[in-house]
Design a protein around this motif. Sequence first.
Motif, PDB file in Angstrom:
ATOM      1  N   GLU A 108      29.421  39.016  42.482  1.00 55.06           N
ATOM      2  CA  GLU A 108      29.484  39.215  40.995  1.00 55.06           C
ATOM      3  C   GLU A 108      27.757  39.640  39.833  1.00 55.06           C
ATOM      4  O   GLU A 108      27.717  41.001  41.017  1.00 55.06           O
ATOM      5  CB  GLU A 108      28.475  38.081  40.948  1.00 55.06           C
ATOM      6  N   TRP A 234      36.628  43.146  34.261  1.00 53.05           N
ATOM      7  CA  TRP A 234      37.110  41.549  34.188  1.00 53.05           C
ATOM      8  C   TRP A 234      37.027  41.388  35.539  1.00 53.05           C
ATOM      9  O   TRP A 234      38.287  42.325  36.153  1.00 53.05           O
ATOM     10  CB  TRP A 234      37.770  41.281  32.972  1.00 53.05           C
ATOM     11  N   ASP A 235      37.366  40.411  36.288  1.00 53.49           N
ATOM     12  CA  ASP A 235      37.714  39.998  37.909  1.00 53.49           C
ATOM     13  C   ASP A 235      39.106  39.595  36.977  1.00 53.49           C
ATOM     14  O   ASP A 235      39.493  39.449  36.068  1.00 53.49           O
ATOM     15  CB  ASP A 235      36.378  39.446  38.497  1.00 53.49           C
ATOM     16  N   ASP A 236      39.672  39.500  38.643  1.00 54.43           N
ATOM     17  CA  ASP A 236      40.737  38.951  38.099  1.00 54.43           C
ATOM     18  C   ASP A 236      41.132  37.884  37.155  1.00 54.43           C
ATOM     19  O   ASP A 236      41.932  37.984  37.288  1.00 54.43           O
ATOM     20  CB  ASP A 236      41.819  38.629  39.885  1.00 54.43           C
ATOM     21  N   GLU A 237      39.875  36.605  37.578  1.00 52.08           N
ATOM     22  CA  GLU A 237      40.618  35.443  37.422  1.00 52.08           C
ATOM     23  C   GLU A 237      40.735  35.678  35.660  1.00 52.08           C
ATOM     24  O   GLU A 237      41.669  35.314  35.080  1.00 52.08           O
ATOM     25  CB  GLU A 237      39.415  34.370  37.202  1.00 52.08           C
ATOM     26  N   GLN A 238      40.028  36.582  35.269  1.00 51.77           N
ATOM     27  CA  GLN A 238      39.371  37.058  33.493  1.00 51.77           C
ATOM     28  C   GLN A 238      41.061  37.751  33.167  1.00 51.77           C
ATOM     29  O   GLN A 238      41.712  37.354  31.801  1.00 51.77           O
ATOM     30  CB  GLN A 238      38.432  37.513  33.273  1.00 51.77           C
ATOM     31  N   HIS A 240      43.752  37.383  34.420  1.00 54.12           N
ATOM     32  CA  HIS A 240      44.890  37.557  34.563  1.00 54.12           C
ATOM     33  C   HIS A 240      44.715  36.790  32.683  1.00 54.12           C
ATOM     34  O   HIS A 240      46.271  36.266  32.668  1.00 54.12           O
ATOM     35  CB  HIS A 240      45.188  36.008  35.382  1.00 54.12           C
ATOM     36  N   ARG A 241      44.056  35.644  32.420  1.00 51.56           N
ATOM     37  CA  ARG A 241      44.047  35.186  30.584  1.00 51.56           C
ATOM     38  C   ARG A 241      44.658  35.572  30.469  1.00 51.56           C
ATOM     39  O   ARG A 241      44.985  35.377  29.459  1.00 51.56           O
ATOM     40  CB  ARG A 241      42.193  34.795  30.911  1.00 51.56           C
ATOM     41  N   LEU A 286      48.778  41.557  39.617  1.00 53.75           N
ATOM     42  CA  LEU A 286      48.011  41.020  38.756  1.00 53.75           C
ATOM     43  C   LEU A 286      49.390  40.619  37.210  1.00 53.75           C
ATOM     44  O   LEU A 286      50.096  38.844  36.553  1.00 53.75           O
ATOM     45  CB  LEU A 286      47.052  41.378  37.601  1.00 53.75           C
ATOM     46  N   HIS A 290      52.773  37.354  35.886  1.00 48.58           N
ATOM     47  CA  HIS A 290      52.723  36.753  34.066  1.00 48.58           C
ATOM     48  C   HIS A 290      54.267  37.243  33.780  1.00 48.58           C
ATOM     49  O   HIS A 290      54.281  37.197  32.735  1.00 48.58           O
ATOM     50  CB  HIS A 290      51.862  37.385  33.319  1.00 48.58           C
TER      51      HIS A 290
END
Length: 311
Positions: A108, A234-238, A240-241, A286, A290
């Motif tokens: 983090e 950003w990390d992978d989660e963000q 992706h968003r 990544l 999508h």
Amino acid sequence: MSGLITPMALRVAVTLGLPDRLRDNPATAQELASELKVDPLALDLLLAHLTTLGVAELTDAGYRTTDFGALLGAGAGNGLNNLLHHDSAAGRADLAFIDLIHSVRTGEPAYPVRYGQDFWTDLTEQPHLREAFDQQMNNRMSGWIPQVVENFDWSRFGTLVDVGGGHGSLLAAILAANPDMRGHLVDLEDSAAGARELFRERGLEGRTEVTGGSFFDPLPTGDACLLFDILHDWDDEQAHRILARCAEAGQRVLVVESLGESTEFDLVMLVHFGGRDRGLHDFERLASAHGLRLESVTQVTGGRSLLEFTR
């Protein structure tokens, strides 16, 4: 390799404004201490070390900034002052490296450990940090923009959506070189206001739109969405968003990033944001979630490649 003294001495000198204050007006530590509201003995110790480094020199009238030290001044044009100042976005964020061990243990960012909230919240709540960050990005982009404009065929797109485009210097240059194109810039309102002003100054208001908002929200549609140095924050989660929003808005997504070429920069992204540089296959992974397929890779600067994805 173990010394923190010199890096911190330079940062404190910049934060106190010493390179500019002593450029043409030498002063003793005692005189400066009263002016700057600092301890005179401690300031004399700092100035003595700056003299050892060649940043300052001792004259009959007191300490004076050398030509070398002037490179740390606010008006030197090299961006160093902005990077080192304790109360600029970058200088403040780099101090979080004291908690690098937290990032290594957890994956983090260390920034919230030091400041109690994340980097982007700080920028939102403190406009002077947002201004310093935008200036840092402008300084970084100034040398790249001519290469980016020249090394890719932008004319294929009728409307380009610059996602997180800051004050709009890159989009303005692309539009100036391609008079049949239109542009739509999206960034938080403080940055968006700067972009509107820049487009007015360059006579591009008739070919541009600016939306103040987040790239986590629905984006305006266009032929292509451009993400320049966005995803590594950003990390992978963000990430992706962000990519999901771009895939909704355009047939093509243009990702400009360094493909994992600097180990030092990787740690900066981790400590500041919890992000990182990624390799080509990481971006493909990544994007594929999508419905985006890699179509081409174009090196647009010495350290940046443009990845063109098609939906």
